[in-house]
Design a protein around this motif. Structure first.
Motif, PDB file in Angstrom:
ATOM      1  N   SER A 150      52.485  49.600  46.437  1.00 35.96           N
ATOM      2  CA  SER A 150      51.151  49.145  46.834  1.00 35.96           C
ATOM      3  C   SER A 150      50.235  49.179  45.630  1.00 35.96           C
ATOM      4  CB  SER A 150      50.583  50.046  47.935  1.00 35.96           C
ATOM      5  OG  SER A 150      49.217  49.765  48.168  1.00 35.96           O
ATOM      6  N   THR A 151      49.212  48.333  45.644  1.00 36.64           N
ATOM      7  CA  THR A 151      48.226  48.345  44.557  1.00 36.64           C
ATOM      8  C   THR A 151      47.086  49.315  44.819  1.00 36.64           C
ATOM      9  OG1 THR A 151      46.954  46.530  45.537  1.00 36.64           O
ATOM     10  CG2 THR A 151      48.694  45.945  43.973  1.00 36.64           C
ATOM     11  N   TYR A 152      47.006  49.883  46.025  1.00 38.45           N
ATOM     12  CA  TYR A 152      45.874  50.770  46.322  1.00 38.45           C
ATOM     13  C   TYR A 152      46.267  52.084  46.992  1.00 38.45           C
ATOM     14  CZ  TYR A 152      46.288  49.062  51.129  1.00 38.45           C
ATOM     15  OH  TYR A 152      46.755  48.750  52.379  1.00 38.45           O
ATOM     16  N   LYS A 180      38.455  42.865  40.321  1.00 39.57           N
ATOM     17  CA  LYS A 180      39.579  42.721  41.256  1.00 39.57           C
ATOM     18  C   LYS A 180      40.141  41.308  41.176  1.00 39.57           C
ATOM     19  CE  LYS A 180      38.141  46.370  44.437  1.00 39.57           C
ATOM     20  NZ  LYS A 180      37.797  46.748  45.823  1.00 39.57           N
ATOM     21  N   GLU A 181      40.806  41.045  40.043  1.00 36.30           N
ATOM     22  CA  GLU A 181      41.396  39.717  39.818  1.00 36.30           C
ATOM     23  C   GLU A 181      42.893  39.777  39.543  1.00 36.30           C
ATOM     24  OE1 GLU A 181      39.218  37.797  36.731  1.00 36.30           O
ATOM     25  OE2 GLU A 181      37.342  37.738  37.873  1.00 36.30           O
ATOM     26  N   ALA A 182      43.432  40.952  39.277  1.00 31.87           N
ATOM     27  CA  ALA A 182      44.857  41.074  38.962  1.00 31.87           C
ATOM     28  C   ALA A 182      45.690  40.952  40.235  1.00 31.87           C
ATOM     29  CB  ALA A 182      45.137  42.408  38.286  1.00 31.87           C
ATOM     30  N   THR A 183      46.877  40.406  40.079  1.00 33.67           N
ATOM     31  CA  THR A 183      47.845  40.356  41.177  1.00 33.67           C
ATOM     32  C   THR A 183      49.143  41.009  40.724  1.00 33.67           C
ATOM     33  OG1 THR A 183      48.622  38.164  40.510  1.00 33.67           O
ATOM     34  CG2 THR A 183      46.860  38.247  42.147  1.00 33.67           C
ATOM     35  N   ASP A 184      49.997  41.353  41.675  1.00 26.80           N
ATOM     36  CA  ASP A 184      51.274  41.987  41.339  1.00 26.80           C
ATOM     37  C   ASP A 184      52.402  41.241  42.034  1.00 26.80           C
ATOM     38  OD1 ASP A 184      50.881  42.834  43.982  1.00 26.80           O
ATOM     39  OD2 ASP A 184      51.902  44.729  43.629  1.00 26.80           O
ATOM     40  N   TRP A 185      53.632  41.766  41.884  1.00 23.67           N
ATOM     41  CA  TRP A 185      54.807  41.102  42.454  1.00 23.67           C
ATOM     42  C   TRP A 185      54.661  40.865  43.958  1.00 23.67           C
ATOM     43  CZ3 TRP A 185      57.938  43.109  46.314  1.00 23.67           C
ATOM     44  CH2 TRP A 185      57.677  44.445  46.668  1.00 23.67           C
TER      45      TRP A 185
END
Length: 498
Positions: free
Chosen positions: A294-296, A338-343
């Motif tokens: 998770s990113t958060y 909050k502009e980055a994205t992940d897999w």
């Protein structure tokens, strides 16, 4: 008359000294990194706002012992350092390992190749070589080993290294490939020997390996780059009956074997298998985890469960990075947005996609490290230390972000806000520090606190919000008043607590 004055002055001086000792103010320093432009900047003036947060420290109640903080030696990072001028190469290594830098104390490296290598390779390429007579670390001599040794020469206190293979040699696997597949049972003993050979070879280079994981990410990575699948039961069998005994027999029993080495959502089933019995847990020194689930969410329940399953064992975050993302060059503001994205933003199954919204990279690091420290994690290791403007080199083109980005063609270096975020922890929280109990009246202000071996108290705070905050830190019936900027990380060092 003169004698009476001398006596009066002496008594008054004693009383004043007594009062000053009893009421001596806490000595403290504050360093801040913020969206507004502070970069580990010392802050000496503080605003008092209408609402004041209360933080109470209890250094008598200690929790886990810190192993360290740091990043990873990869072939990609080492290759890039060798492409830079000596001045810039030294600047980066000093920034990570020097006394004036981040003072990294816990690191990781890969055994044979990984995605952040220039190509696929294994130290044991000869099929059927059961005694590994052709074992060689020659691939590491140009880039990886020199980077590690130069870092060792710079580091005053030294650092620990955890080493992980992404796969066994392909000929030991059921699919005879670098990607995917499982280790065939008839090669368990040979793969255990592989680790022993690796430890010996690196020791001969003057590099001692502190810890091992049996494999990086045993659930695999979607069959994209080097990987090898283990179930919790199979890896436990391998460690209990092959790897552990082999290292012990070869005089390497002090090397710490950390099981699992993947995302936290899978922790429960793994620690249940690893620590099921005294025999199964004997050779496991602890558990390794990653953050990519998770990113958060830092999964406090899973971390708590893992600790209570084996409270005397290590619990170390061995890999985390801004993944599936090309770095943004020379733009500090992006790392706070909050502009980055992940897999998972594109590829996660629909029912779990909510775990992967767009996020701010600094927020992700600060939130996760503080969340980990407040839930029994004792070490936290970043992934690549250095990458280029594309987020590589990476043979699979699996682009990621590192705290330091370089342009080797122009011989330019960019220290992103992530570098300073890591330094807030690694520079000031030292190995053998004890996490201490604290109370915090504002759940939107993240706080963690430790007591260092030199008796100093260190707090790291993260204000993710859009407004500054004032707070009082209470310690041993004394207090200090501090404020933190909006969208900022602070480290506070309290050096005396009389």
């Amino acid at each position: 008359m003169r004698r009476c004055n001398y006596v009066s002055i002496f008594i008054l001086a004693i009383l004043l000294l007594s009062c000053n000792v009893k009421g001596k103010a806490l000595d403290f320093e504050v360093y801040e990194t913020s969206e507004s432009g502070n970069k580990l900047t010392r802050i000496t003036e503080f605003k008092t706002l209408d609402s004041v947060v209360k933080i109470t420290l209890n250094p008598v109640k200690t929790l886990q012992t810190i192993t360290g903080f740091g990043g990873s030696f990869t072939e990609s990072s080492a290759y890039l350092l060798n492409k830079l001028s000596k001045k810039n190469r030294d600047t980066i290594l000093q920034a990570y390992f020097g006394e004036e830098g981040a003072r990294y104390s816990l690191t990781r490296t890969h055994i044979s190749s990984c995605d952040f290598s220039l190509n696929n390779y294994t130290y044991a390429p000869v099929e059927g070589d059961m005694e590994l007579e052709n074992f060689s670390i020659e691939e590491d001599r140009n880039d990886l080993i020199p980077m590690i040794k130069d870092a060792m020469a710079i580091s005053k206190d030294g650092f620990k290294i955890i080493a992980s293979p992404w796969t066994a040699p392909p000929w030991m696997k059921d699919n005879n490939a670098y990607v995917g597949g499982e280790l065939l049972p008839q090669y368990y003993d040979t793969f255990a020997l592989f680790f022993s050979k690796y430890l010996d070879a690196y020791k001969a280079e003057g590099i001692d390996i502190w810890g091992l994981t049996p494999v990086n990410e045993p659930h695999g990575n979607g069959n994209n780059w080097e990987s090898m699948h283990f179930s919790p039961e199979a890896e436990t069998d391998f460690v209990q009956n092959y790897l552990g005994p082999k290292l012990e027999a070869n005089g390497m029993g002090a090397v710490n074997i950390l099981g699992y080495d993947q995302n936290r959502a899978g922790l429960k089933e793994w620690v249940d298998a690893m620590f099921a019995t005294e025999a199964s847990s004997k050779y496991f020194a602890g558990t390794a985890i990653h953050w990519y689930e998770s990113t958060y969410d830092y999964f406090p329940e899973a971390l708590q469960y893992a600790h209570h399953k084996a409270p005397e064992k290590y619990l170390i975050e061995t890999e985390g990075c801004i993944d599936s993302q090309v770095p943004v060059w020379q733009d500090d503001a992006w790392y706070w947005k909050k502009e980055a994205t992940d897999w998972g933003y594109d590829w996660r199954e629909p029912e779990k996609k909510y775990l992967h919204p767009k996020y701010a990279p600094v927020n992700r690091y600060a939130r996760d490290i503080i969340g980990c420290l407040n839930n029994w994690v004792d070490g936290w290791i970043d992934w690549n230390m250095v990458l280029d403007r594309q987020g590589g080199p990476n043979w699979f083109e699996n682009w990621c972000v590192a705290p330091v980005i370089v342009d080797p063609e122009k011989d330019e270096v960019y220290f992103t806000p992530l570098y300073y975020t890591m330094a807030h922890f690694s520079k000031y929280i030292r190995p053998e520090a004890k996490v201490i109990s604290h109370d915090n009246s504002d759940e939107t202000l993240m706080v963690t606190a430790v007591k260092n071996p030199d008796e100093s108290i260190v707090l790291v705070l993260f204000n993710e919000g859009d407004t500054p905050k004032s707070f009082n830190i209470n310690l041993n019936e004394q207090s200090i008043a501090v404020s933190i900027s909006k969208k900022a990380i602070q480290t506070i060092i309290i050096s005396n607590q009389h």
